[in-house]
Design an enzyme around this catalytic site. Structure first.
Site, short mmCIF file in Angstrom:
data_model
loop_
_atom_site.label_atom_id
_atom_site.label_comp_id
_atom_site.label_asym_id
_atom_site.label_seq_id
_atom_site.Cartn_x
_atom_site.Cartn_y
_atom_site.Cartn_z
N ASP A 341 0.83 -1.20 0.00
CA ASP A 341 0.00 0.00 0.00
C ASP A 341 0.87 1.26 0.00
O ASP A 341 1.92 1.31 0.65
CB ASP A 341 -0.89 -0.02 1.25
N GLU A 378 1.38 -0.39 -4.98
CA GLU A 378 0.26 0.50 -5.26
C GLU A 378 0.85 1.88 -5.52
O GLU A 378 1.51 2.45 -4.67
CB GLU A 378 -0.72 0.59 -4.09
#
Length: 626
Positions: A341, A378
């Site tokens: 993330d 990401e």
């Protein structure tokens, strides 16, 4: 009748096995690369331009046979640097031209779009075996144990059919109670879709339904069933021949994390050095109750930022006993890799930029613990500088795939189609979509492009059906997803026509009861059949799984491209509406062959003029030509 012109008279090269030998070269190797030059192009001579230690070198290419329609040229690239860029100089009527990853240019161009050879190993091959299926655990399925678990104080219980909140506090606190054993119970659905990899958003405890605000990395959230349920899920997924990938935050923890609590309580604690401290009032700085300022993701105080200049951060996250990056790759969980993330912000703050070092070391740790492990970033924006092959294996390809696909297929003016921008969507022509895709693809090595996570939506975006507005447009988008180079990613629910205006509103539950009854308002069986069939077509095609990419026609309302492997050529036609149609050269067909329809309602005709692509639309066609 006037047809759209085609691009197959232009020279072509890409990084696939038709043009570059398979395998990862080492520094010092010489790699022969092949260029295909259609005879109609008028090209008289070819040189290879490579860059060695920052200095360009020109090498004559040698003629190497060909076919009835095109000549082959081969030139040698000396791999002197870990990443070696190259492009082709073409001598043609009207002046010299350059061929790079963005296409043919009758002007000088920067090196940013050059082809690249990299000495860094690509992502593991299994990443492309089948689509990735993304699950947001709270919204996928509830097991029989879910209702007996106590509701935490931060949560607001929701009924399974309640509409998710799209904004406000409730967006992060609605708790539907999906859990890991619920996923196990529905793995048949994934198997029917031909899923190769199951990717779950975070499973660590937090104070939100999305769990990106972890309070610990030492255990799996009891609300999901805890460590034992995660181990059961891993065994069940692996028993079906699928892979399982986790999701971890390397940029931040939650403000309730045990590390941050100790860091705030005691400036002399080892945890204190793990966070970025800054004067209150600065950009992206939050303030603790005692007045201490700390860096936080986009300034949200619930997400304090980790400091990757601190040895303690490396020890706790990567190298130490029980560090989460490696611990969950081992049994009893045996994860096959991580999606990271906010990878674009990890290690970056002010004048400090350790992002590349973090990516390289995380990759080394993942591969060290699991040699075939995968590491996917990401990065919502321009990730090309972070994707040169030595760090992240691939990226969630929002800029190189999602946004351009939306821009072509979105309902004009839909706010959903301009996700993240304070403007409505614009329905752009096909050449704008293709130019964007080529620009982003060209900026990274082909070995990265071939494993990028392509997606039409995720837990952070509006739903595809809301963006494009119809089942017909969604089929065009899904066909692009399953036929484009890279790894298709499906967010749970897209395959049954889920809707949602933004990332939070799109986190809908799966209507399993409607599925069991054969369909309903939240379970579109026709769309599910589209996804099943397209997944099977991709699985059965070497060209679609790993072949090269050659644009054939780019019109306002239709695009046509070829995917080619050493054993197969597949033609893909995507039309968002009626268009002019096109006629393609005969030599695309194998001698004596006819187009073999693999998917779609648009048929091809072979005439004395060539292969006729109809101008019908909306619609799609996937045909094997050779």
């Amino acid at each position: 009748m006037t047809h759209a012109s085609h691009l197959l008279d232009l020279p072509h090269h890409d990084g696939s096995a038709l043009h570059v030998p398979e395998g990862t070269p080492a520094v010092g190797d010489t790699v022969p690369v092949r260029l295909r030059v259609p005879q109609a192009s008028g090209v008289r001579d070819v040189w290879l331009r490579s860059v060695r230690d920052g200095e360009p070198r020109l090498t004559p290419a040698r003629h190497d046979g060909g076919t009835a329609g095109e000549d082959y040229y081969v030139a040698d690239v000396v791999v002197h640097n870990p990443v070696t860029p190259y492009r082709f100089l073409l001598d043609a009527p009207g002046g010299y031209r350059w061929l790079d990853g963005r296409g043919v240019h009758d002007r000088d161009v920067p090196d940013a779009g050059s082809f690249r050879l990299t000495t860094h190993a690509p992502a593991p091959a299994w990443l492309a075996d089948g689509p990735v299926y993304q699950i947001f655990p709270d919204r996928f399925a509830r097991s029989g144990e879910a209702s007996s678990r106590p509701v935490p104080d931060w949560a607001v219980p929701a009924a399974w059919d309640d509409e998710p909140a799209g904004d406000g506090v409730l967006a992060g606190t609605q708790l539907y109670g999906g859990d890991l054993d619920g996923i196990v119970a529905h793995l048949d659905h994934l198997a029917d879709l031909g899923v190769g990899t199951v990717y779950l958003t975070p499973v660590f405890p937090g104070r939100s339904n999305h769990r990106y605000d972890a309070s610990t990395f030492d255990r799996v959230d009891p609300l999901l069933g805890g460590d034992a349920a995660y181990a059961r899920l891993a065994r069940a997924v692996h028993a079906r021949g699928m892979r399982l990938m986790g999701d971890i935050t390397t940029n931040h923890t939650g403000e309730g994390h045990e590390w941050f609590a100790r860091a705030l309580a005691d400036p002399s604690a080892p945890e204190h050095e793990m966070y970025v401290w800054a004067p209150p009032g600065g950009p992206d700085v939050a303030t603790a109750p005692d007045g201490t300022g700390y860096a936080a993701w986009l300034g949200f105080g619930s997400l304090p930022k980790l400091d990757w200049s601190a040895p303690e951060t490396w020890r706790r996250m990567v190298t130490g006993d029980g560090a989460p990056i490696t611990r969950y790759l081992r049994e009893p969980f045996g994860l096959d890799g991580w999606r990271v993330d906010v990878a674009n912000m990890t290690g970056r703050w002010g004048s400090a930029d350790r992002a590349h070092a973090v990516a390289r070391e995380l990759r080394a740790a993942v591969v060290g613990a699991r040699p075939d492990g995968a590491l996917v970033a990401e990065h919502f924006h321009d990730a090309t500088a972070d994707l040169q092959g030595d760090g992240w294996h691939a990226n969630m390809n929002y800029t190189g795939f999602t946004r351009p696909a939306w821009s072509w297929l979105a309902v004009d003016g839909s706010p959903a189609g301009a996700h993240g921008l304070p403007v409505g969507a614009v329905r752009r022509p096909g050449h704008a979509m293709v130019a964007t895709m080529r620009e982003f693809d060209s900026a990274v090595p082909w070995t990265v492009t071939a494993r990028q996570w392509n997606l039409l939506g995720s837990h952070d975006t509006p739903r595809l059906r809301t963006v494009v507005g119809s089942a017909e447009a969604a089929e065009v988008a899904a066909t692009l997803l399953f036929t484009y180079p890279g790894t298709p990613v499906v967010f749970a629910g897209d395959e049954v026509g889920a809707t949602g205006d933004n990332g939070e509103h799109a986190r809908t539950t799966m209507a399993w009861d409607q599925g069991a009854r054969g369909g309903g308002p939240r379970w579109d069986t026709a769309t599910l059949d589209v996804y099943r069939r397209l997944s099977a077509v991709r699985r059965g095609s070497s060209a679609l799984r790993g072949g090269g990419m050659r644009w054939a026609v780019v019109a306002d309302d239709a695009v046509v491209f070829l995917r080619e492997s050493t054993t197969e050529r597949v033609l893909v036609v995507l039309a968002r509406g009626p268009w002019e149609g096109a006629v393609l050269p005969h030599h695309l067909l194998a001698p004596g062959a006819s187009p073999e329809r693999l998917y779609g309602g648009l048929g091809l005709r072979v005439t004395t003029d060539g292969i006729v692509v109809p101008g019908d639309g909306p619609g799609v066609a996937v045909h094997r030509l050779a």
